[in-house]
Scaffold this active site. Structure first.
Site, PDB file in Angstrom:
ATOM      1  N   PHE A 180      38.119  29.779 123.786  1.00  0.00           N
ATOM      2  CA  PHE A 180      38.935  28.576 123.907  1.00  0.00           C
ATOM      3  C   PHE A 180      38.912  27.747 122.613  1.00  0.00           C
ATOM      4  O   PHE A 180      39.183  28.268 121.548  1.00  0.00           O
ATOM      5  CB  PHE A 180      38.527  27.777 125.139  1.00  0.00           C
ATOM      6  CG  PHE A 180      38.867  28.467 126.439  1.00  0.00           C
ATOM      7  CD1 PHE A 180      40.168  28.874 126.713  1.00  0.00           C
ATOM      8  CD2 PHE A 180      37.892  28.756 127.381  1.00  0.00           C
ATOM      9  CE1 PHE A 180      40.491  29.536 127.900  1.00  0.00           C
ATOM     10  CE2 PHE A 180      38.205  29.416 128.568  1.00  0.00           C
ATOM     11  CZ  PHE A 180      39.505  29.798 128.826  1.00  0.00           C
ATOM     12  N   SER A 181      38.536  26.469 122.682  1.00  0.00           N
ATOM     13  CA  SER A 181      38.689  25.607 121.506  1.00  0.00           C
ATOM     14  C   SER A 181      37.670  25.849 120.403  1.00  0.00           C
ATOM     15  O   SER A 181      37.813  25.263 119.320  1.00  0.00           O
ATOM     16  CB  SER A 181      38.647  24.131 121.921  1.00  0.00           C
ATOM     17  OG  SER A 181      39.863  23.759 122.534  1.00  0.00           O
ATOM     18  N   SER A 182      36.702  26.702 120.616  1.00  0.00           N
ATOM     19  CA  SER A 182      35.877  27.114 119.483  1.00  0.00           C
ATOM     20  C   SER A 182      36.750  27.825 118.445  1.00  0.00           C
ATOM     21  O   SER A 182      36.375  27.929 117.271  1.00  0.00           O
ATOM     22  CB  SER A 182      34.741  28.035 119.946  1.00  0.00           C
ATOM     23  OG  SER A 182      33.811  27.321 120.733  1.00  0.00           O
ATOM     24  N   LYS A 218      39.368  26.583 117.251  1.00  0.00           N
ATOM     25  CA  LYS A 218      39.837  25.569 116.304  1.00  0.00           C
ATOM     26  C   LYS A 218      39.018  25.578 115.023  1.00  0.00           C
ATOM     27  O   LYS A 218      39.543  25.276 113.941  1.00  0.00           O
ATOM     28  CB  LYS A 218      39.791  24.178 116.948  1.00  0.00           C
ATOM     29  CG  LYS A 218      40.829  23.952 118.042  1.00  0.00           C
ATOM     30  CD  LYS A 218      40.753  22.532 118.573  1.00  0.00           C
ATOM     31  CE  LYS A 218      41.876  22.235 119.577  1.00  0.00           C
ATOM     32  NZ  LYS A 218      41.707  22.932 120.857  1.00  0.00           N
ATOM     33  N   TYR A 227      42.904  14.166 121.559  1.00  0.00           N
ATOM     34  CA  TYR A 227      42.673  15.609 121.447  1.00  0.00           C
ATOM     35  C   TYR A 227      43.967  16.402 121.579  1.00  0.00           C
ATOM     36  O   TYR A 227      44.599  16.421 122.630  1.00  0.00           O
ATOM     37  CB  TYR A 227      41.674  16.028 122.515  1.00  0.00           C
ATOM     38  CG  TYR A 227      41.088  17.405 122.320  1.00  0.00           C
ATOM     39  CD1 TYR A 227      40.611  17.815 121.080  1.00  0.00           C
ATOM     40  CD2 TYR A 227      40.980  18.282 123.392  1.00  0.00           C
ATOM     41  CE1 TYR A 227      40.050  19.067 120.911  1.00  0.00           C
ATOM     42  CE2 TYR A 227      40.405  19.539 123.241  1.00  0.00           C
ATOM     43  CZ  TYR A 227      39.955  19.925 121.997  1.00  0.00           C
ATOM     44  OH  TYR A 227      39.398  21.168 121.821  1.00  0.00           O
TER      45      TYR A 227
END
Length: 394
Positions: free
Chosen positions: A67-69, A71, A157
């Site tokens: 997921f947002s890791s 980014k 966010y």
């Protein structure tokens, strides 16, 4: 449940293996891996548990969506272009992407895309899932989108739009898609098993996510479809349903969603961050980025109430660096100067340039939250203690 832990720890880091095993007992871990580097040397590389789909061991061959890791990997691409002198983060976005200037966005600098200050956490357009996965329809929607707050005065966010915004900047400058750029410039040179847009041949290795247990009550049930956090996490309904379930589909894995669909393992996530702060023994000895660029990347840009993650009854204060989260109680990553990114449900990749430490944690069972998680906190605390480094935020 107790679990047999595979992998290795260097002498002195046995408490990290114990903390990893304890996560299965105390926190109901199902399948996970964790890796940790000290001064470029991998000192922890452990895995354990089972895959929810097959019941087979969760081992060193298992891959996981983070997921947002993701980014963090996307931010590295932008910083690499900045270091090469072809991206000025203080230049207006329209210098690289002219069509972005519609709806009063002509003065927004690239920096605000990296720091969630552009006021574009979602789109008003009603896109289908197929359109959201196809890239260009989202880009067209962002080009005409009116910011939801005055850009630069607050942050919120950009859960999914972050990847499209930063990814389009990379594509406009380099010509390659974000996923291709990352693969060719970072993943392959550093020997990372890390994809943003997974080739079909690796699909059998991906362990499915186990959705978080919310007691049967979703954010939509609590806040309604028009709540900004709901619209941001679903791209205004393009990705309907539970995040964990929808992200298990092959179409989600093969698309490029640079804010949310990176697929990797802890070893590769940790190696990427270790490579940022000085190179690695089991890969290139040259650092991915200069210390000057890393200091720019980890410098706090904005903090305080998050316009997206906060909602009535809960104010969330986030700490945003240049494309990453900076270490804080919101994003505890060990040392005061650490930086990195968490992913929904618990994953995290981080680096601490001051101590030359780096780590990565991935898991199949989603916890409640998008940042701090008791499982990763226990692992980071044990790692810092074993390395003899000062802990500020865990």
């Amino acid at each position: 449940m107790s679990v047999e832990v595979g992998g290795f720890v260097e002498p002195g880091f046995e408490p990290v293996r114990d903390a990893f095993a304890n996560n299965f007992v105390e926190h109901g871990e199902e399948g996970a891996s964790y890796a940790f580097y000290v001064e470029g040397t991998k000192v922890v590389d452990v895995w354990g548990g089972v895959r929810a789909d097959t019941g087979e061991p969760y081992d060193d061959d298992t891959l996981q969506i983070v997921f947002s890791s993701t980014k963090g990997a996307t931010a590295v691409c932008a910083h690499l272009l900045a270091e090469r002198g072809v991206l000025d983060v203080d230049a207006p976005v329209v210098e690289y992407w002219p069509e972005f200037g519609q709806a009063g966005k002509q003065d927004i600098p690239v920096r605000w895309l990296l720091t969630h200050q552009a006021g574009l956490p979602t789109v008003d357009a009603k896109l289908t899932r197929a359109e959201a996965l196809a890239w260009d329809p989202v880009i067209r929607a962002l080009e005409v989108q009116l910011p939801l707050w005055e850009p630069g005065v607050a942050h919120g966010y950009h859960a999914l739009t972050y990847g499209y915004l930063v990814g389009e900047i990379v594509r406009r400058i380099d010509g390659r898609s974000l996923g291709t750029f990352f693969q060719e410039e970072i993943a392959e040179p550093y020997g990372l098993e890390f994809w943003i847009g997974l080739p079909a041949e690796y699909e059998p290795r991906v362990a499915p996510m186990i959705p978080m247990d919310s007691g049967g009550v979703s954010l939509v049930d609590m806040l309604g479809e028009e709540a900004l956090i709901v619209r941001a996490l679903s791209l205004n309904g393009a990705f309907e349903g539970d995040l964990g379930s929808t992200a298990n589909e092959r179409d989600f894995h093969e698309a490029e969603i640079p804010a949310a669909n990176g697929i990797t393992n802890a070893r590769s996530l940790a190696r990427m961050y270790a490579g940022l702060v000085g190179g690695v023994d089991d890969g290139p000895s040259e650092a991915l980025l200069t210390r000057k660029q890393i200091d720019a990347a980890r410098r706090l840009q904005t903090s305080g109430a998050d316009q997206v993650l906060s909602f009535p009854g809960l104010e969330v204060e986030s700490t945003i660096a240049l494309g990453f989260w900076s270490a804080s109680p919101f994003a505890p990553m060990g040392g005061a100067g650490a930086f990195g990114h968490y992913g929904a449900g618990g994953s995290v990749g981080f680096a601490d340039p001051d101590h030359r430490l780096a780590g990565g944690y991935v898991m199949s069972k989603m916890g409640l939250g998008i940042s701090v998680d008791p499982r990763s906190s226990a692992l980071i605390r044990a790692s810092y203690e074993a390395a003899g480094a000062d802990i500020t935020h865990v």
